[in-house]
Design an enzyme around this catalytic site. Structure first.
Site, short mmCIF file in Angstrom:
data_model
loop_
_atom_site.label_atom_id
_atom_site.label_comp_id
_atom_site.label_asym_id
_atom_site.label_seq_id
_atom_site.Cartn_x
_atom_site.Cartn_y
_atom_site.Cartn_z
N LYS A 10 30.08 56.66 73.70
CA LYS A 10 31.11 58.02 73.98
C LYS A 10 30.83 59.30 74.14
O LYS A 10 28.95 59.30 73.59
CB LYS A 10 31.90 57.64 72.93
CG LYS A 10 31.15 58.15 70.99
CD LYS A 10 30.75 59.21 71.22
CE LYS A 10 29.70 59.29 69.25
NZ LYS A 10 29.72 60.46 68.97
N PRO A 92 20.60 56.19 74.64
CA PRO A 92 19.20 56.37 73.86
C PRO A 92 19.59 56.64 72.81
O PRO A 92 20.76 56.87 72.42
CB PRO A 92 19.53 57.99 75.04
CG PRO A 92 19.97 57.51 76.06
CD PRO A 92 20.90 57.19 76.09
N GLY A 96 23.65 61.76 69.68
CA GLY A 96 25.42 61.83 69.70
C GLY A 96 26.16 60.81 70.69
O GLY A 96 27.13 61.44 70.67
N LEU A 97 25.31 59.43 71.52
CA LEU A 97 26.59 59.05 72.15
C LEU A 97 27.31 57.78 71.40
O LEU A 97 27.87 57.20 72.40
CB LEU A 97 25.76 58.10 73.46
CG LEU A 97 24.85 59.55 74.14
CD1 LEU A 97 23.38 59.50 75.14
CD2 LEU A 97 26.52 60.51 75.18
N GLY A 98 26.49 57.87 70.60
CA GLY A 98 27.06 57.35 69.29
C GLY A 98 26.46 54.99 69.48
O GLY A 98 27.08 54.33 68.71
N GLY A 99 25.01 55.02 70.01
CA GLY A 99 24.33 53.78 70.60
C GLY A 99 24.53 53.07 69.86
O GLY A 99 24.79 51.82 69.54
N GLY A 100 24.10 53.20 67.54
CA GLY A 100 23.60 52.75 67.69
C GLY A 100 25.49 51.71 66.15
O GLY A 100 25.40 50.74 66.11
N SER A 101 25.86 52.91 66.33
CA SER A 101 27.24 52.73 65.92
C SER A 101 28.11 51.44 66.89
O SER A 101 28.71 50.82 66.84
CB SER A 101 27.64 53.81 65.97
OG SER A 101 27.82 55.17 65.14
N ASP A 134 31.22 56.83 62.36
CA ASP A 134 31.42 56.83 64.42
C ASP A 134 32.09 55.25 64.54
O ASP A 134 32.23 54.77 66.30
CB ASP A 134 30.45 56.82 65.34
CG ASP A 134 30.55 58.86 64.84
OD1 ASP A 134 31.58 59.58 65.34
OD2 ASP A 134 29.52 58.84 66.02
O1 C5P Z 1 28.31 58.31 59.03
P1 C5P Z 1 27.32 58.19 59.28
O2 C5P Z 1 26.23 58.07 58.82
O3 C5P Z 1 26.96 58.28 60.70
O4 C5P Z 1 27.19 60.13 59.03
C1 C5P Z 1 25.84 60.41 59.45
C2 C5P Z 1 25.50 61.93 58.53
O5 C5P Z 1 26.05 63.31 58.60
C3 C5P Z 1 26.44 62.05 56.96
O6 C5P Z 1 25.42 61.93 56.09
C4 C5P Z 1 27.11 63.13 56.72
O7 C5P Z 1 25.70 64.47 56.53
C5 C5P Z 1 26.83 63.69 58.39
N1 C5P Z 1 28.45 63.36 58.03
C6 C5P Z 1 29.54 65.15 57.91
N2 C5P Z 1 30.97 64.86 57.80
C7 C5P Z 1 31.31 63.83 58.62
C8 C5P Z 1 30.50 62.70 59.22
C9 C5P Z 1 29.00 62.71 59.33
O8 C5P Z 1 28.80 65.50 57.19
N3 C5P Z 1 32.48 63.43 58.97
#
Ligand code: C5P
Length: 285
Positions: A10, A92, A96-101, A134
């Site tokens: 994404k 990659p 920021g492309l959300g691949g793992g999610s 994500d």
């Molecule tokens: O949910 P995820 O593990 O992808 O988020 C990674 C990190 O990004 C979180 O630990 C937090 O530091 C930050 N984050 C945030 N607010 C969001 C999404 C992510 O602060 N809405």
């Protein structure tokens, strides 16, 4: 039975930070759009849950969101089933492309089918949200608005097809570092608004304070003819928007002054229907 599915990437067409939350996360108002860049997953019945990844740079142990998704589903559904999962990585990581999610969301859907579980969409979205902010988006795909941590998903109608020039530099931007840099800067919370968020990414100044190259990459896309250029998520991917494929290909050929080893991809947006067809786990033919 062996099932196969594609996991899409994404971009964030908008990402507005509405404020800090007591849980350490940030309230976001974001618009996700699926792009035609995919990983591939295979699911086979097996006694244990095991994962094989074709890219040695990607962890295949319990750090991998695919295995965490399998474990979360086993726990939620109260089953002790196994699966042999194969992941062909093309998106990659850390960009920021959300691949793992996306891999995690497709794993949830794949294992629900492989194990024939009675877990409805709402429950699946709840499990997805425990894996990462994500992840729920990738159960819906197409274009969607994300609020809360970005995990409360409201599907949006498809927009006309858009073409993107996606620039993937040879470094990632760890999401927690970018949000920390944001918190260190002046507070500028955007008040909530009923309409869709404006097309901007509030994480750009923070990401560019960590990686000034990202600002130069955005400028390079505009110089190459992009209608707009923006950071995706917390970076490090930067994309330019083009009206059609020829314009995007011309832009990709023209863009210059990028960090060495930056990868350039020309990709289209993906409708919800196409997303559904290609990401739905299906028997391998
Ligand atoms: O949910 P995820 O593990 O992808 O988020 C990674 C990190 O990004 C979180 O630990 C937090 O530091 C930050 N984050 C945030 N607010 C969001 C999404 C992510 O602060 N809405």
């Amino acid at each position: 039975m062996t099932l196969v599915a594609e996991a899409f990437a994404k971009v964030n067409r908008a990402l507005v930070v509405r404020g800090r939350r007591p849980d350490g996360y940030h309230d976001l108002d974001t618009v996700f759009e699926t792009i035609d860049l995919t990983d591939r997953l295979r699911f086979e019945e097996s006694s244990d849950v095991v994962l094989a990844v074709d890219d040695p740079a990607i962890p295949s142990g319990t750090d991998n969101l695919v295995l965490r998704a399998a474990e979360a589903l086993r726990r939620a559904a109260g089953v002790a089933r196994g699966a042999s999962i194969t992941l062909e990585k093309r998106i990659p990581a850390g960009g920021g492309l959300g691949g793992g999610s996306s891999d995690a969301a497709v794993t949830l859907a794949g294992l629900v089918r492989l194990w024939d579980l009675d877990v409805g969409p709402e429950r699946l979205a709840g499990i997805a949200a425990t894996l990462g902010a994500d992840v729920p988006f990738f159960l819906t795909g197409g274009r969607a608005r994300g609020t809360g941590r970005g995990d409360r998903i409201e599907p949006l109608p498809d927009a006309p097809p858009t073409w993107f020039v996606v620039l993937i530099p040879p470094f990632g931007c760890p999401t927690p570092d970018v949000f920390r840099a944001l918190d260190a800067g002046p507070a500028q919370d955007a008040p909530a608004d009923a309409g869709l968020p404006p097309e901007r990414n509030d994480l750009e100044p923070a990401a560019e304070s960590l990686r000034p190259e990202l600002g130069r990459m955005r400028a390079a896309l505009l110089e190459a003819g992009a209608l707009a250029s923006r950071l995706s998520g917390s970076g490090s991917t930067v994309y330019g928007v083009f009206p059609d494929r020829p314009a995007a290909e011309r832009g990709a050929a023209r863009v210059h002054g990028l960090p060495e080893f930056t990868r350039i991809r020309v990709v289209s947006s993906v409708s919800r229907e196409e997303f559904r067809k290609r990401s739905e786990p299906r028997p391998e033919t």
